[in-house]
Design a protein around this motif. Structure first.
Motif, PDB file in Angstrom:
ATOM      1  N   MET A 141      26.474  21.717  33.670  1.00  9.56           N
ATOM      2  CA  MET A 141      27.385  20.942  33.072  1.00  9.56           C
ATOM      3  C   MET A 141      27.852  21.730  31.563  1.00  9.56           C
ATOM      4  SD  MET A 141      27.186  17.118  31.385  1.00  9.56           S
ATOM      5  CE  MET A 141      26.612  16.436  33.129  1.00  9.56           C
ATOM      6  N   PHE A 142      26.884  22.444  31.136  1.00 11.52           N
ATOM      7  CA  PHE A 142      27.042  23.062  29.771  1.00 11.52           C
ATOM      8  C   PHE A 142      27.063  24.714  29.714  1.00 11.52           C
ATOM      9  CE2 PHE A 142      25.859  18.772  28.851  1.00 11.52           C
ATOM     10  CZ  PHE A 142      27.011  18.366  28.199  1.00 11.52           C
ATOM     11  N   GLY A 143      26.562  25.157  30.939  1.00 10.44           N
ATOM     12  CA  GLY A 143      26.419  26.627  31.039  1.00 10.44           C
ATOM     13  C   GLY A 143      25.274  27.237  30.279  1.00 10.44           C
ATOM     14  N   GLU A 144      24.356  26.420  29.893  1.00 14.75           N
ATOM     15  CA  GLU A 144      23.240  26.648  28.995  1.00 14.75           C
ATOM     16  C   GLU A 144      22.050  25.691  29.188  1.00 14.75           C
ATOM     17  OE1 GLU A 144      24.072  27.168  24.797  1.00 14.75           O
ATOM     18  OE2 GLU A 144      24.588  24.920  24.538  1.00 14.75           O
ATOM     19  N   LYS A 145      20.851  26.338  28.904  1.00 12.23           N
ATOM     20  CA  LYS A 145      19.634  25.104  28.963  1.00 12.23           C
ATOM     21  C   LYS A 145      19.547  24.295  27.670  1.00 12.23           C
ATOM     22  CE  LYS A 145      16.560  27.473  32.094  1.00 12.23           C
ATOM     23  NZ  LYS A 145      15.235  27.945  32.314  1.00 12.23           N
ATOM     24  N   PRO A 146      19.201  23.081  27.791  1.00  6.00           N
ATOM     25  CA  PRO A 146      19.207  22.228  26.385  1.00  6.00           C
ATOM     26  C   PRO A 146      18.191  22.914  25.261  1.00  6.00           C
ATOM     27  CG  PRO A 146      17.815  21.212  28.112  1.00  6.00           C
ATOM     28  CD  PRO A 146      18.679  22.436  28.623  1.00  6.00           C
ATOM     29  N   LYS A 147      18.387  22.829  24.150  1.00  7.01           N
ATOM     30  CA  LYS A 147      17.330  23.329  23.124  1.00  7.01           C
ATOM     31  C   LYS A 147      16.403  22.578  22.836  1.00  7.01           C
ATOM     32  CE  LYS A 147      21.222  25.509  20.213  1.00  7.01           C
ATOM     33  NZ  LYS A 147      22.216  25.206  21.267  1.00  7.01           N
ATOM     34  N   THR A 148      15.238  23.212  22.864  1.00  6.35           N
ATOM     35  CA  THR A 148      13.912  22.513  23.034  1.00  6.35           C
ATOM     36  C   THR A 148      13.135  22.477  21.534  1.00  6.35           C
ATOM     37  OG1 THR A 148      12.769  24.535  23.500  1.00  6.35           O
ATOM     38  CG2 THR A 148      13.455  23.126  25.181  1.00  6.35           C
ATOM     39  N   LYS A 149      14.004  22.550  20.632  1.00  5.75           N
ATOM     40  CA  LYS A 149      13.482  22.672  19.115  1.00  5.75           C
ATOM     41  C   LYS A 149      13.178  21.544  18.571  1.00  5.75           C
ATOM     42  CE  LYS A 149      17.782  23.352  16.994  1.00  5.75           C
ATOM     43  NZ  LYS A 149      18.859  24.011  15.875  1.00  5.75           N
ATOM     44  N   TYR A 150      13.840  20.335  18.974  1.00  2.00           N
ATOM     45  CA  TYR A 150      13.782  18.919  18.350  1.00  2.00           C
ATOM     46  C   TYR A 150      12.376  18.336  18.601  1.00  2.00           C
ATOM     47  CZ  TYR A 150      18.811  19.921  18.539  1.00  2.00           C
ATOM     48  OH  TYR A 150      20.022  20.530  18.351  1.00  2.00           O
ATOM     49  N   LYS A 151      11.851  17.559  17.934  1.00  2.00           N
ATOM     50  CA  LYS A 151      10.534  16.913  17.826  1.00  2.00           C
ATOM     51  C   LYS A 151      10.654  15.222  17.668  1.00  2.00           C
ATOM     52  CE  LYS A 151       8.164  20.581  18.071  1.00  2.00           C
ATOM     53  NZ  LYS A 151       7.381  20.735  19.481  1.00  2.00           N
ATOM     54  N   SER A 152      12.216  14.951  17.776  1.00  2.00           N
ATOM     55  CA  SER A 152      12.451  13.468  17.922  1.00  2.00           C
ATOM     56  C   SER A 152      13.746  13.449  18.600  1.00  2.00           C
ATOM     57  CB  SER A 152      12.401  12.886  16.489  1.00  2.00           C
ATOM     58  OG  SER A 152      13.783  13.402  15.710  1.00  2.00           O
ATOM     59  N   PRO A 153      14.086  12.466  19.058  1.00  2.00           N
ATOM     60  CA  PRO A 153      15.263  12.134  19.970  1.00  2.00           C
ATOM     61  C   PRO A 153      16.504  12.363  19.186  1.00  2.00           C
ATOM     62  CG  PRO A 153      13.660  10.257  20.616  1.00  2.00           C
ATOM     63  CD  PRO A 153      13.029  11.188  19.378  1.00  2.00           C
ATOM     64  N   LEU A 154      16.619  11.449  18.048  1.00  2.00           N
ATOM     65  CA  LEU A 154      17.573  11.839  16.988  1.00  2.00           C
ATOM     66  C   LEU A 154      17.004  11.811  15.600  1.00  2.00           C
ATOM     67  CD1 LEU A 154      19.858   8.613  18.044  1.00  2.00           C
ATOM     68  CD2 LEU A 154      20.039  11.027  19.007  1.00  2.00           C
ATOM     69  N   GLU A 155      17.697  12.202  14.775  1.00  5.36           N
ATOM     70  CA  GLU A 155      17.129  12.413  13.210  1.00  5.36           C
ATOM     71  C   GLU A 155      16.797  10.941  12.864  1.00  5.36           C
ATOM     72  OE1 GLU A 155      19.851  14.278  10.625  1.00  5.36           O
ATOM     73  OE2 GLU A 155      20.079  16.155  11.913  1.00  5.36           O
ATOM     74  N   GLY A 174      17.379  17.678  24.966  1.00  3.63           N
ATOM     75  CA  GLY A 174      16.696  18.630  24.334  1.00  3.63           C
ATOM     76  C   GLY A 174      15.342  18.380  24.000  1.00  3.63           C
ATOM     77  N   TYR A 175      15.067  17.039  23.516  1.00  2.00           N
ATOM     78  CA  TYR A 175      13.958  16.665  22.989  1.00  2.00           C
ATOM     79  C   TYR A 175      13.031  16.402  24.271  1.00  2.00           C
ATOM     80  CZ  TYR A 175      10.342  12.772  22.037  1.00  2.00           C
ATOM     81  OH  TYR A 175       9.307  12.064  21.957  1.00  2.00           O
ATOM     82  N   LEU A 176      13.482  15.841  25.409  1.00  2.00           N
ATOM     83  CA  LEU A 176      12.734  15.408  26.457  1.00  2.00           C
ATOM     84  C   LEU A 176      12.254  16.821  27.340  1.00  2.00           C
ATOM     85  CD1 LEU A 176      14.884  12.532  28.240  1.00  2.00           C
ATOM     86  CD2 LEU A 176      12.537  12.414  27.310  1.00  2.00           C
ATOM     87  N   SER A 177      13.385  17.699  27.111  1.00  2.00           N
ATOM     88  CA  SER A 177      12.721  19.152  27.821  1.00  2.00           C
ATOM     89  C   SER A 177      11.480  19.735  26.913  1.00  2.00           C
ATOM     90  CB  SER A 177      14.073  20.092  27.495  1.00  2.00           C
ATOM     91  OG  SER A 177      15.103  19.574  28.209  1.00  2.00           O
ATOM     92  N   GLY A 178      11.581  19.710  25.771  1.00  2.00           N
ATOM     93  CA  GLY A 178      10.639  20.208  24.889  1.00  2.00           C
ATOM     94  C   GLY A 178       9.385  19.486  24.731  1.00  2.00           C
ATOM     95  N   MET A 179       9.375  18.193  25.181  1.00  2.00           N
ATOM     96  CA  MET A 179       8.389  17.185  25.138  1.00  2.00           C
ATOM     97  C   MET A 179       7.919  16.380  26.743  1.00  2.00           C
ATOM     98  SD  MET A 179       7.444  17.316  21.923  1.00  2.00           S
ATOM     99  CE  MET A 179       6.555  15.691  21.308  1.00  2.00           C
ATOM    100  N   LYS A 180       8.383  17.285  27.561  1.00  2.00           N
ATOM    101  CA  LYS A 180       8.120  16.727  28.943  1.00  2.00           C
ATOM    102  C   LYS A 180       6.874  16.592  29.376  1.00  2.00           C
ATOM    103  CE  LYS A 180       9.250  21.541  31.139  1.00  2.00           C
ATOM    104  NZ  LYS A 180       9.865  22.357  31.702  1.00  2.00           N
ATOM    105  N   HIS A 181       5.631  16.926  28.654  1.00  2.00           N
ATOM    106  CA  HIS A 181       4.501  16.792  28.912  1.00  2.00           C
ATOM    107  C   HIS A 181       3.880  15.352  28.724  1.00  2.00           C
ATOM    108  CE1 HIS A 181       4.593  18.342  24.977  1.00  2.00           C
ATOM    109  NE2 HIS A 181       3.391  17.757  24.633  1.00  2.00           N
ATOM    110  N   ALA A 182       4.780  14.530  28.311  1.00  2.00           N
ATOM    111  CA  ALA A 182       4.281  13.082  28.051  1.00  2.00           C
ATOM    112  C   ALA A 182       3.954  12.251  29.189  1.00  2.00           C
ATOM    113  CB  ALA A 182       5.416  12.343  27.316  1.00  2.00           C
ATOM    114  N   VAL A 183       2.931  11.582  29.102  1.00  2.00           N
ATOM    115  CA  VAL A 183       2.374  10.948  30.443  1.00  2.00           C
ATOM    116  C   VAL A 183       1.817   9.570  29.839  1.00  2.00           C
ATOM    117  CG1 VAL A 183       0.258  11.076  31.773  1.00  2.00           C
ATOM    118  CG2 VAL A 183       1.533  12.984  31.465  1.00  2.00           C
TER     119      VAL A 183
END
Length: 438
Positions: free
Chosen positions: A140-154, A220-229
């Motif tokens: 969709m955007f031609g790039e991977k989502p940024k994984t630097k975020y540690k929360s969904p929104l500020e 991006g948050y989900l991408s960086g925190m996809k190890h949630a179980v």
């Protein structure tokens, strides 16, 4: 098919071209095909001794040597808990002539991965689904989502105040696609993004650029925190340190009220469960409408099994009112959950334990002599208190820093919420072993 359905044969039928052909077996594309499939499979399950749960009619059950066996049906996807699952599969294939694929110990179902961790605990995580979401994002955007975020929104973000430009038709379509994919991630257990997607869903019809940027951040948050179980921890919680004085509610306006139990529920079998519920409200969450947000997490034993994050229908002017509205919503969900479990033949131990972080609301609910000071909260007030009088639940105070429902009621920052989120989604093993200094 139950009704008469016919077609006029085309040239692909050769010498029968132009003939009227009667359809006698349901095909994909017919309006009634789904119903015919459901009815046929239901008849076969009944033939095997199963019956539908009255609270969840697509969960089928039968008694087997002192335990309930279950078949959960989602269109033509099955998940089952049986003493001898291989015999059931052979019966479907042999006697009933179904063509099955992907049978075996549950590993992937409806977009969610299932596996056992190093301790043998059953886990569910939408890791493959998130990876597929990342691929769609990249297309969709031609790039991977940024994984630097540690929360969904500020933390403390207010998307409703965004004044960036409106998206064009293409941008709107991208936004709606992102929101839809994130919503299914919530359904698969990612409760940590529920409040963000709930808020952003309100702008689906006319989103702005800032809303799209936020949706991209959530991915991006989900991408960086996809190890949630989510781990199915089946041990009973220990509430031996919780004490309360049982009030003589018979002398109150509620009288000798009792929990209404279903008279046609199956006999409870198997191991017992204790139900725990955490509730919270965030006053003035929406700066435009003034609406608060209710956040709720339900646990069976030590496993989070359902979450709820939604704007309240009324505009409350004080925390007391918004917290009481949230408590009433939680109580209604508790009653629904207890009824559903009873219809599933689950043995429930005693009342439900409900925890909230507003001490005034807890005291107003639990104390026999409390008085209501805001009449517009009367229905919520009495609904909660009558449920306590009926011993459906008990309401206990839990400070906000220990209340996991905080995750479902506000836009949070990593530092504020990590200690609540970690034991639910990011810790393997006994949660009592989590270091307190991290």
């Amino acid at each position: 098919t139950c009704e008469k359905v016919y077609i006029v044969a085309g040239p692909e039928f050769g010498e029968k071209a132009g003939s009227i052909l009667i359809i006698y077996k349901a095909l994909y594309g017919l309006r009634s095909s789904g119903m015919q499939w459901h009815d046929k499979f239901a008849d076969d399950l009944r033939d095997m001794g199963f019956f539908p749960c009255k609270a969840e009619p697509d969960i089928w059950m039968r008694e087997s040597d002192g335990l309930w066996e279950y078949i959960a049906v989602y269109v033509d996807d099955l998940a089952f808990v049986l003493r001898d699952p291989e015999a059931f599969v052979k019966l479907l294939v042999g006697k009933y002539k179904y063509k099955l694929k992907g049978t075996g110990s549950i590993a992937f179902h409806l977009g969610c991965d299932f596996f056992r961790d190093k301790d043998g605990v059953l886990c569910q995580a939408p890791k493959k689904y998130i990876e597929k979401m990342i691929d769609g994002y990249q297309n969709m955007f031609g790039e991977k989502p940024k994984t630097k975020y540690k929360s969904p929104l500020e933390g403390g973000d207010h998307p409703e105040l965004d004044q960036s430009e409106f998206l064009d038709a293409t941008g709107t379509q991208k936004y709606q696609s992102l929101i839809g994919s994130i919503q299914w991630a919530v359904s698969l257990g990612r409760l940590d993004v529920a409040t963000a997607v709930m808020t952003l869903s309100g702008f689906r019809s006319v989103p702005r650029q800032g809303h799209l940027d936020r949706a991209r951040r959530v991915v991006g948050y989900l991408s960086g925190m996809k190890h949630a179980v989510i781990r199915y921890r089946t041990g009973l919680p220990d509430y031996s340190d919780i004490s309360y004085k049982r009030n003589d509610w018979e002398k109150s306006v509620y009288g000798d009220v009792k929990e209404l139990l279903p008279i046609n529920a199956p006999e409870p079998l198997g191991a017992p469960v204790i139900l725990t519920h955490y509730v919270d409200a965030n006053l003035y969450h929406d700066m435009i409408t003034g609406r608060s947000v209710t956040g709720i997490i339900h646990f069976i034993n030590q496993t989070p099994i359902d979450s709820f994050s939604k704007k309240q229908a009324t505009c409350e002017t004080a925390t007391y009112g918004s917290e009481f509205v949230a408590a009433r919503t939680c109580v209604e969900q508790i009653i629904d959950l207890r009824t559903t479990l009873r219809y599933l033949g689950v043995r429930i131990i005693g009342h439900s334990y409900m925890f909230g972080d507003n001490e005034s609301v807890v005291n107003s609910s639990m104390k026999l002599t409390s008085k209501l000071h805001k009449e517009h909260n009367a229905l919520s007030y009495h609904r909660v208190r009558e449920s306590i009088a009926a011993d459906i639940c008990q309401f206990h105070f839990l400070s906000g820093k220990h209340n996991p429902a905080d995750v479902l009621s506000k836009h949070w920052s990593y530092n504020d919420i990590w200690k609540l989120l970690r034991p639910m989604l990011f810790w393997s093993g006994n949660t009592m072993d989590i270091p307190t200094d991290e």
